[in-house]
Enzyme design. Structure first.
Site, mmCIF file in Angstrom:
data_model
loop_
_atom_site.group_PDB
_atom_site.id
_atom_site.type_symbol
_atom_site.label_atom_id
_atom_site.label_comp_id
_atom_site.label_asym_id
_atom_site.label_seq_id
_atom_site.Cartn_x
_atom_site.Cartn_y
_atom_site.Cartn_z
ATOM 1 N N GLY A 127 56.434 -10.036 17.492
ATOM 2 C CA GLY A 127 55.924 -10.872 16.404
ATOM 3 C C GLY A 127 56.966 -11.835 15.885
ATOM 4 O O GLY A 127 58.164 -11.686 16.144
ATOM 5 N N ASP A 128 56.496 -12.821 15.144
ATOM 6 C CA ASP A 128 57.408 -13.750 14.494
ATOM 7 C C ASP A 128 56.743 -14.287 13.234
ATOM 8 O O ASP A 128 55.513 -14.454 13.194
ATOM 9 C CB ASP A 128 57.775 -14.910 15.416
#
Length: 209
Positions: free
Chosen positions: A77-78
Site C-alpha cells: 500500500g501507499d
C-alpha cells in the site's frame, strides 16, 4: 483446518500491520529491503496515479526479491495527502513537517491510499480517498507536536491514530484509509485472491469437512 494461501505484507508500516491483524488475517511482514522503492513522484503525476504506481511497484518488488512459498499473495500500500493540488508525502525533516502542518491548519484536505494485492499470476488494486478537516493550529501547538517525533514518517506529517487525533475536526470516508489500510476495501480485494480472515476461514473449512 486453515487452507488459506500464505499472505505477506510488503510494508514496514506498523499501522498497516496492526489494522490487518485486527481484522483477523494471518500474515507475515516482509523486511523493508524486500519492498523498498524510490517513492519520488514523476512529473505531472496525480496523487491517484502515484499511490497506485507505488503500491504496485512495492508488491512487484516483494514478489521478485523475497523467497516466498508457492501460491503466496502479497499486499502492499501507499498513502499521500493532497491539498490545493500539492502532494504531501512523508516529511524529510521537522522543518518540512512544520510547513505541511501549517498548510493543513484550518483546512480540509484529501488522503489518498492505494492497496495492491498480487501473486505471480495477477495484480489488483483499489484506491480510496478520504477528506479530513483539521482545526486551526497555532505555532506553539505545531512545535509541541513536532517535539513528540510523531509527524516524521507520516504522510502529511500527522497520525490520525496517534496524538494528532485531537487536531482533526471530522473525516468523510474511510478512517482506515487515512491510517494506511481501508479495511472494507482491503478485505474485499483479498477475498478475490482467496484470502480470508482466520475466523472466517476456520468456519468455511469446518463446513466443507
Amino acid at each position: 483446518m486453515n487452507r488459506s494461501k500464505p499472505l505477506f505484507l510488503a510494508s514496514s508500516s506498523p499501522r498497516r500491520a496492526k489494522l490487518l491483524a485486527d481484522m483477523g488475517f494471518d500474515f507475515q511482514t516482509l523486511p523493508a529491503d524486500a519492498c523498498s522503492i524510490d517513492e519520488t513522484p514523476q512529473e505531472n503525476e496525480s496523487a491517484w496515479i502515484l499511490v497506485e504506481r507505488l503500491a504496485r511497484s512495492k508488491a512487484a518488488m516483494a514478489l521478485s526479491k523475497a523467497d516466498l512459498p508457492d501460491g503466496s499473495v502479497v499486499l502492499a500500500g501507499d498513502t499521500v495527502v493532497i491539498h490545493q493540488g500539492r502532494i504531501f508525502g512523508k516529511p524529510v525533516d521537522e522543518c518540512e513537517a512544520a510547513a505541511m502542518l501549517s498548510a493543513l491548519s484550518g483546512q480540509t484536505h484529501a488522503v489518498v491510499t492505494a492497496i495492491t494485492v498480487a501473486d505471480h499470476l495477477r495484480c489488483a488494486s483499489v484506491i480510496v480517498q478520504t477528506d479530513v478537516t483539521m482545526m486551526s493550529l497555532g505555532e506553539a501547538q505545531i512545535a509541541a507536536y513536532l517535539s513528540t517525533g510523531e509527524p516524521l514518517g507520516k504522510a502529511g506529517a500527522y497520525a490520525l491514530q496517534g496524538m494528532a487525533a485531537r487536531f482533526v475536526e471530522r473525516i468523510c470516508g474511510s478512517w482506515g484509509a487515512v491510517v494506511g489500510l481501508p479495511q472494507c476495501e482491503t478485505a474485499q480485494l483479498l477475498a478475490e485472491f482467496g484470502i480470508h480472515p482466520v475466523w472466517l476461514q476456520t468456519q468455511r473449512d469446518s463446513i466443507h469437512e
